[in-house]
Design a protein around this motif. Structure first.
Motif, mmCIF file in Angstrom:
data_model
loop_
_atom_site.group_PDB
_atom_site.id
_atom_site.type_symbol
_atom_site.label_atom_id
_atom_site.label_comp_id
_atom_site.label_asym_id
_atom_site.label_seq_id
_atom_site.Cartn_x
_atom_site.Cartn_y
_atom_site.Cartn_z
ATOM 1 N N PRO A 49 165.705 92.635 -83.485
ATOM 2 C CA PRO A 49 165.382 92.374 -84.898
ATOM 3 C C PRO A 49 166.591 92.053 -85.764
ATOM 4 O O PRO A 49 166.480 91.300 -86.723
ATOM 5 N N VAL A 50 167.760 92.633 -85.440
ATOM 6 C CA VAL A 50 168.944 92.426 -86.277
ATOM 7 C C VAL A 50 169.652 91.106 -85.981
ATOM 8 O O VAL A 50 170.516 90.677 -86.739
ATOM 9 N N ASP A 51 169.298 90.451 -84.866
ATOM 10 C CA ASP A 51 169.943 89.199 -84.488
ATOM 11 C C ASP A 51 169.229 88.006 -85.116
ATOM 12 O O ASP A 51 167.994 87.983 -85.201
ATOM 13 N N LYS A 52 169.984 87.005 -85.512
ATOM 14 C CA LYS A 52 169.393 85.785 -86.061
ATOM 15 C C LYS A 52 168.742 84.938 -84.971
ATOM 16 O O LYS A 52 167.846 84.149 -85.251
ATOM 17 N N LYS A 53 169.211 85.098 -83.731
ATOM 18 C CA LYS A 53 168.733 84.254 -82.643
ATOM 19 C C LYS A 53 167.848 85.049 -81.676
ATOM 20 O O LYS A 53 168.179 86.167 -81.291
ATOM 21 N N SER A 54 166.710 84.448 -81.306
ATOM 22 C CA SER A 54 165.857 84.972 -80.241
ATOM 23 C C SER A 54 165.888 83.965 -79.097
ATOM 24 O O SER A 54 165.806 82.756 -79.337
ATOM 25 N N GLU A 55 165.999 84.470 -77.852
ATOM 26 C CA GLU A 55 166.126 83.576 -76.705
ATOM 27 C C GLU A 55 165.146 83.951 -75.606
ATOM 28 O O GLU A 55 164.846 85.127 -75.395
ATOM 29 N N THR A 56 164.663 82.923 -74.903
ATOM 30 C CA THR A 56 163.860 83.114 -73.704
ATOM 31 C C THR A 56 164.443 82.235 -72.611
ATOM 32 O O THR A 56 164.566 81.015 -72.787
ATOM 33 N N THR A 57 164.814 82.847 -71.492
ATOM 34 C CA THR A 57 165.433 82.132 -70.383
ATOM 35 C C THR A 57 164.545 82.235 -69.159
ATOM 36 O O THR A 57 164.182 83.343 -68.733
ATOM 37 N N LEU A 58 164.177 81.086 -68.580
ATOM 38 C CA LEU A 58 163.286 81.056 -67.420
ATOM 39 C C LEU A 58 164.083 80.807 -66.145
ATOM 40 O O LEU A 58 164.851 79.846 -66.069
ATOM 41 N N LEU A 59 163.881 81.662 -65.155
ATOM 42 C CA LEU A 59 164.545 81.491 -63.867
ATOM 43 C C LEU A 59 163.609 80.932 -62.810
ATOM 44 O O LEU A 59 164.004 80.127 -61.969
ATOM 45 N N ARG A 60 162.340 81.355 -62.833
ATOM 46 C CA ARG A 60 161.393 80.946 -61.790
ATOM 47 C C ARG A 60 160.005 80.777 -62.377
ATOM 48 O O ARG A 60 159.600 81.518 -63.267
ATOM 49 N N GLY A 61 159.254 79.779 -61.882
ATOM 50 C CA GLY A 61 157.885 79.573 -62.340
ATOM 51 C C GLY A 61 157.860 78.745 -63.608
ATOM 52 O O GLY A 61 158.696 77.871 -63.829
ATOM 53 N N SER A 62 156.899 79.016 -64.489
ATOM 54 C CA SER A 62 156.803 78.323 -65.772
ATOM 55 C C SER A 62 156.205 79.268 -66.798
ATOM 56 O O SER A 62 155.471 80.201 -66.442
ATOM 57 N N ILE A 63 156.505 79.026 -68.062
ATOM 58 C CA ILE A 63 155.968 79.851 -69.139
ATOM 59 C C ILE A 63 155.519 78.968 -70.292
ATOM 60 O O ILE A 63 156.036 77.868 -70.493
ATOM 61 N N GLU A 64 154.538 79.482 -71.020
ATOM 62 C CA GLU A 64 154.072 78.828 -72.245
ATOM 63 C C GLU A 64 154.525 79.687 -73.413
ATOM 64 O O GLU A 64 154.214 80.872 -73.475
ATOM 65 N N LEU A 65 155.227 79.087 -74.336
ATOM 66 C CA LEU A 65 155.846 79.841 -75.428
ATOM 67 C C LEU A 65 155.387 79.285 -76.769
ATOM 68 O O LEU A 65 155.191 78.088 -76.929
ATOM 69 N N SER A 66 155.208 80.182 -77.729
ATOM 70 C CA SER A 66 154.862 79.764 -79.084
ATOM 71 C C SER A 66 155.572 80.648 -80.093
ATOM 72 O O SER A 66 155.842 81.824 -79.832
ATOM 73 N N VAL A 67 155.895 80.063 -81.235
ATOM 74 C CA VAL A 67 156.483 80.810 -82.347
ATOM 75 C C VAL A 67 155.336 81.415 -83.139
ATOM 76 O O VAL A 67 154.313 80.761 -83.373
ATOM 77 N N ASN A 68 155.474 82.665 -83.553
ATOM 78 C CA ASN A 68 154.358 83.406 -84.147
ATOM 79 C C ASN A 68 153.705 82.707 -85.328
ATOM 80 O O ASN A 68 152.492 82.707 -85.460
ATOM 81 N N ASP A 69 154.486 82.107 -86.220
ATOM 82 C CA ASP A 69 153.888 81.455 -87.390
ATOM 83 C C ASP A 69 153.585 79.979 -87.139
ATOM 84 O O ASP A 69 153.250 79.239 -88.062
ATOM 85 N N ARG A 70 153.713 79.555 -85.864
ATOM 86 C CA ARG A 70 153.356 78.185 -85.468
ATOM 87 C C ARG A 70 152.597 78.231 -84.147
ATOM 88 O O ARG A 70 152.943 77.525 -83.191
ATOM 89 N N SER A 71 151.594 79.090 -84.073
ATOM 90 C CA SER A 71 150.916 79.367 -82.815
ATOM 91 C C SER A 71 150.244 78.148 -82.198
ATOM 92 O O SER A 71 149.998 78.111 -80.988
ATOM 93 N N ALA A 72 149.925 77.143 -83.004
ATOM 94 C CA ALA A 72 149.268 75.941 -82.472
ATOM 95 C C ALA A 72 150.235 75.080 -81.666
ATOM 96 O O ALA A 72 149.818 74.277 -80.833
ATOM 97 N N GLN A 73 151.511 75.251 -81.907
ATOM 98 C CA GLN A 73 152.535 74.477 -81.202
ATOM 99 C C GLN A 73 152.969 75.225 -79.944
ATOM 100 O O GLN A 73 153.508 76.317 -80.001
ATOM 101 N N LYS A 74 152.714 74.635 -78.772
ATOM 102 C CA LYS A 74 153.050 75.260 -77.500
ATOM 103 C C LYS A 74 154.277 74.593 -76.882
ATOM 104 O O LYS A 74 154.411 73.371 -76.905
ATOM 105 N N ILE A 75 155.147 75.406 -76.312
ATOM 106 C CA ILE A 75 156.358 74.920 -75.652
ATOM 107 C C ILE A 75 156.336 75.384 -74.202
ATOM 108 O O ILE A 75 156.166 76.580 -73.925
ATOM 109 N N ILE A 76 156.469 74.456 -73.274
ATOM 110 C CA ILE A 76 156.460 74.778 -71.847
ATOM 111 C C ILE A 76 157.890 74.717 -71.323
ATOM 112 O O ILE A 76 158.570 73.691 -71.459
ATOM 113 N N LEU A 77 158.338 75.809 -70.716
ATOM 114 C CA LEU A 77 159.674 75.848 -70.122
ATOM 115 C C LEU A 77 159.590 75.684 -68.620
ATOM 116 O O LEU A 77 158.669 76.204 -67.970
#
Length: 355
Positions: free
Chosen positions: A202-230
């Motif tokens: 919570p205290v950091d300005k940056k949030s990160e998600t790092t994918l090593l294996r497989g795939s993930i679907e990611l969305s920003v909480n206040d933009r839930s309609a926008q999906k990002i595939i890593l």
């Protein structure tokens, strides 16, 4: 018990009968339970739509509502109804009965839904890292100063939902029918079976998600309609910068959010003869950093060594370092950094002053 109490207090608040002490209790409970927003919204809809019929197949719930409905003539046995008209309850029993019905219906509704209602919380304090096996077989490594909340019956749920504050590495047990979802205060990640890291302090300005294996679907909480595939070896970063804007009407400052979203490839850090994945090295108890200023390293060092850092001189904040530490103490780490850049420090218990 907390869930039922929240629903009861929300119902009293909606009816305008909550005391100041009850409102204070409600505020504390809702702060502890992130999912209480679902309860409040449901109760509002229940209160504003009195004609709506609610299915109540559970025998005990049906009996309770039936007893409330015919409180004055309950001496004659009645057949247990499957549905109850909210308007009839209002006309026959008054506000006290209405509150009871709202509480009962709401409790039943949320008990029967697949909402995120955690009953288990794992905490890793500063200077501590934990390895956890969830009931569904998912392995979780929890970094320092982090917290993971989940339902102990997660394996039986349609969606395997956990809530993270801080940083964690997940090796998710594959289940194509029941997706695994990680929620933080800024982002939401949905997977079926994969290995990835989330950093969301919570205290950091940056949030990160790092994918090593497989795939993930990611969305920003206040933009839930926008999906990002890593894809594997990709990193998503959300940087939130708050700025103040003065309103012309009243000249009062207004806080605005400036959000930057980026996707990058994960590039190993080469130090000496070895290569490290900086984003996940902490899982192996290695603190790795590359060309980072001492000011940027402050929060990492505080969490890693369980200390509080203050600067008595602005100059050391700008010094940049690259390194890897594993079993070193904070004093050993600082002395090694002093060989690269000149600065002094004073360490007493958990307080560190750099000058």
């Amino acid at each position: 018990m907390s869930k039922n109490r929240i629903i009861e207090l929300l119902a009293r608040k909606q009816a305008g009968e909550a005391t100041p002490a009850e409102l204070e209790e409600l505020n504390k409970l809702t702060a502890q339970h992130q999912d209480s927003v679902y309860y409040e919204e449901f109760l509002k809809q229940l209160w504003l739509n009195p004609q709506q019929e609610f299915e109540i197949p559970d025998a005990e719930q049906a009996y309770l509502l039936h007893r409330l409905k015919f409180a004055d003539e309950f001496s004659v046995p009645e057949e247990k109804p499957k549905t109850i008209s909210f308007r009839k309850v209002i006309s026959l029993t008054g506000i006290a009965a209405v509150l009871a019905v709202i509480v009962s219906v709401a409790i039943f509704y949320f008990n029967g839904q697949d909402k995120f209602v955690p009953d288990t919380e794992i905490v890793a304090g500063k200077g501590v890292r934990k390895k956890i096996r969830l009931p569904d077989g998912t392995m979780v490594w929890l970094n320092s100063d982090s917290k993971l909340s989940y339902d102990s019956e997660i394996k039986k749920r349609k969606k395997r939902i956990v809530y993270l504050v801080g940083e964690a590495f997940f090796d998710v047990a594959h289940d194509k029918i029941h997706p695994f979802i990680v929620r933080t205060d800024k982002i939401c990640v949905k997977v079926l079976g994969t290995a990835f890291n989330i950093k969301a302090y919570p205290v950091d300005k940056k949030s990160e998600t790092t994918l090593l294996r497989g795939s993930i679907e990611l969305s920003v909480n206040d933009r839930s309609a926008q999906k990002i595939i890593l894809s594997p070896s990709e990193k998503f970063a959300l940087v939130e910068n708050k700025k103040e804007e003065t309103l012309k009407s009243d000249r009062s400052p207004k806080s605005l959010k400036d959000i930057t979203l980026t996707i990058q490839h994960v590039i190993p850090v080469r130090i000496g003869q070895n290569e490290y994945i900086q984003e996940t090295s902490w899982r192996d108890s290695q603190l790795v950093f590359q060309n980072e200023s001492l000011e940027d390293l402050q929060s990492k060092l505080e969490r890693w060594f369980n200390i509080n850092i203050k600067f008595d001189n602005e100059k050391p904040k700008l010094y940049r370092f690259t390194g890897v530490f594993k079993d070193e103490t904070i004093e050993e780490t600082l002395k090694a950094m002093q060989l690269i850049k000149p600065f002094n420090f004073n360490l007493k218990d958990h307080d560190l002053i750099i000058y």
